[in-house]
Design a protein around this motif. Sequence first.
Motif, mmCIF file in Angstrom:
data_model
loop_
_atom_site.group_PDB
_atom_site.id
_atom_site.type_symbol
_atom_site.label_atom_id
_atom_site.label_comp_id
_atom_site.label_asym_id
_atom_site.label_seq_id
_atom_site.Cartn_x
_atom_site.Cartn_y
_atom_site.Cartn_z
ATOM 1 N N PRO A 80 0.837 -1.202 0.000
ATOM 2 C CA PRO A 80 0.000 0.000 0.000
ATOM 3 C C PRO A 80 0.872 1.252 0.000
ATOM 4 N N GLN A 81 0.513 2.217 -0.835
ATOM 5 C CA GLN A 81 1.330 3.427 -0.928
ATOM 6 C C GLN A 81 0.607 4.499 -1.724
ATOM 7 N N ALA A 82 1.192 5.699 -1.719
ATOM 8 C CA ALA A 82 0.754 6.779 -2.591
ATOM 9 C C ALA A 82 1.591 6.691 -3.862
ATOM 10 N N VAL A 83 0.934 6.767 -5.007
ATOM 11 C CA VAL A 83 1.584 6.623 -6.300
ATOM 12 C C VAL A 83 1.376 7.916 -7.082
ATOM 13 N N SER A 84 2.416 8.395 -7.733
ATOM 14 C CA SER A 84 2.290 9.587 -8.566
ATOM 15 C C SER A 84 1.388 9.276 -9.756
ATOM 16 N N TYR A 85 0.427 10.155 -9.998
ATOM 17 C CA TYR A 85 -0.499 9.978 -11.117
ATOM 18 C C TYR A 85 0.236 10.171 -12.439
ATOM 19 N N ARG A 86 -0.124 9.344 -13.417
ATOM 20 C CA ARG A 86 0.362 9.499 -14.788
ATOM 21 C C ARG A 86 -0.856 9.617 -15.694
ATOM 22 N N GLN A 87 -0.742 10.416 -16.729
ATOM 23 C CA GLN A 87 -1.850 10.626 -17.649
ATOM 24 C C GLN A 87 -2.344 9.292 -18.191
ATOM 25 N N TYR A 88 -3.653 9.134 -18.267
ATOM 26 C CA TYR A 88 -4.349 7.934 -18.745
ATOM 27 C C TYR A 88 -4.131 6.726 -17.837
ATOM 28 N N MET A 89 -3.820 6.938 -16.568
ATOM 29 C CA MET A 89 -3.612 5.843 -15.616
ATOM 30 C C MET A 89 -4.931 5.115 -15.382
ATOM 31 N N THR A 90 -4.833 3.791 -15.285
ATOM 32 C CA THR A 90 -6.011 2.976 -15.003
ATOM 33 C C THR A 90 -5.811 2.218 -13.690
ATOM 34 N N LEU A 91 -6.867 1.577 -13.256
ATOM 35 C CA LEU A 91 -6.816 0.783 -12.035
ATOM 36 C C LEU A 91 -5.781 -0.338 -12.159
ATOM 37 N N LEU A 92 -5.679 -0.959 -13.329
ATOM 38 C CA LEU A 92 -4.690 -2.015 -13.536
ATOM 39 C C LEU A 92 -3.268 -1.468 -13.390
ATOM 40 N N ASP A 93 -2.990 -0.294 -13.968
ATOM 41 C CA ASP A 93 -1.673 0.332 -13.812
ATOM 42 C C ASP A 93 -1.349 0.546 -12.338
ATOM 43 N N LEU A 94 -2.343 1.024 -11.604
ATOM 44 C CA LEU A 94 -2.169 1.301 -10.185
ATOM 45 C C LEU A 94 -1.885 0.022 -9.398
ATOM 46 N N MET A 95 -2.614 -1.037 -9.684
ATOM 47 C CA MET A 95 -2.424 -2.292 -8.954
ATOM 48 C C MET A 95 -1.081 -2.935 -9.280
ATOM 49 N N ILE A 96 -0.602 -2.772 -10.497
ATOM 50 C CA ILE A 96 0.739 -3.253 -10.831
ATOM 51 C C ILE A 96 1.774 -2.502 -9.999
ATOM 52 N N GLN A 97 1.579 -1.193 -9.874
ATOM 53 C CA GLN A 97 2.515 -0.350 -9.119
ATOM 54 C C GLN A 97 2.587 -0.763 -7.640
ATOM 55 N N VAL A 98 1.470 -1.189 -7.054
ATOM 56 C CA VAL A 98 1.456 -1.555 -5.634
ATOM 57 C C VAL A 98 1.649 -3.060 -5.421
ATOM 58 N N GLY A 99 1.913 -3.796 -6.472
ATOM 59 C CA GLY A 99 2.239 -5.210 -6.334
ATOM 60 C C GLY A 99 1.048 -6.141 -6.240
ATOM 61 N N GLY A 100 -0.140 -5.659 -6.583
ATOM 62 C CA GLY A 100 -1.324 -6.517 -6.559
ATOM 63 C C GLY A 100 -1.954 -6.626 -5.182
ATOM 64 N N LEU A 101 -2.715 -7.694 -4.991
ATOM 65 C CA LEU A 101 -3.464 -7.916 -3.761
ATOM 66 C C LEU A 101 -2.743 -8.910 -2.858
ATOM 67 N N THR A 102 -3.003 -8.830 -1.555
ATOM 68 C CA THR A 102 -2.508 -9.846 -0.633
ATOM 69 C C THR A 102 -3.397 -11.082 -0.761
ATOM 70 N N ASP A 103 -2.965 -12.181 -0.165
ATOM 71 C CA ASP A 103 -3.769 -13.409 -0.197
ATOM 72 C C ASP A 103 -5.087 -13.242 0.540
ATOM 73 N N PHE A 104 -5.155 -12.297 1.455
ATOM 74 C CA PHE A 104 -6.338 -12.121 2.289
ATOM 75 C C PHE A 104 -7.242 -10.990 1.811
ATOM 76 N N ALA A 105 -6.937 -10.414 0.665
ATOM 77 C CA ALA A 105 -7.726 -9.287 0.153
ATOM 78 C C ALA A 105 -9.085 -9.751 -0.350
ATOM 79 N N SER A 106 -10.064 -8.894 -0.133
ATOM 80 C CA SER A 106 -11.387 -9.094 -0.717
ATOM 81 C C SER A 106 -11.537 -8.047 -1.819
ATOM 82 N N GLY A 107 -10.904 -8.324 -2.946
ATOM 83 C CA GLY A 107 -10.789 -7.341 -4.014
ATOM 84 C C GLY A 107 -12.087 -6.870 -4.621
#
Length: 196
Positions: free
Chosen positions: A121-148
Amino acid sequence: MMLLLAACGSTSSLPSATVQDSLTTSVDNYQYLVGPGDNLNIFVWRNPELSGSFLVRPDGMISTSLVEDISVSGKTPTQVARDMEQVLGQFIRDPIVTVSVSGFVGPFSEQVRVIGAAANPQAVSYRQYMTLLDLMIQVGGLTDFASGNRAQLVRTVDGRQISYRVRLDDLIRDGDIRANVDVLPGDIVIIPEAWF
């Protein structure tokens, strides 16, 4: 934090976030704003002794040769260059300044935050045309216990915070690209843990 996530547990009444054509205008007109932690490369034409690389301090200011404590946070690089030209104009004739940014961080209003059950979990600098998938790649995805699929995207619209349901399990674990949505500067993604 667990209390906050538990309070956000019921997402059935939230609208689903979507890729919205109405966002295209604000995304297309996006201009990066300088923020604390950014590294500014300032070039003063014909004055290499005034040029250099400068780190934006936590107070949003920089100090350079001949220019002490100039506010740069929340401005575009072009605005910073024009401000520098005004100040330097007191010391040299007709300065021409170019400002570029490296080591992007941006002000808090330009960051997208991910909290909860993300791998990093972190704050990520916004990039133009950023999507949710881009954001999740940046934070390394979900933990095993996440309810995505109970995750929320919180966005401020006209001074009001609006929560949208996002389907992170569908997007990341199942590869359903239809669950990918646009993100904007200032968005917050809250990922709760699964209840076992």
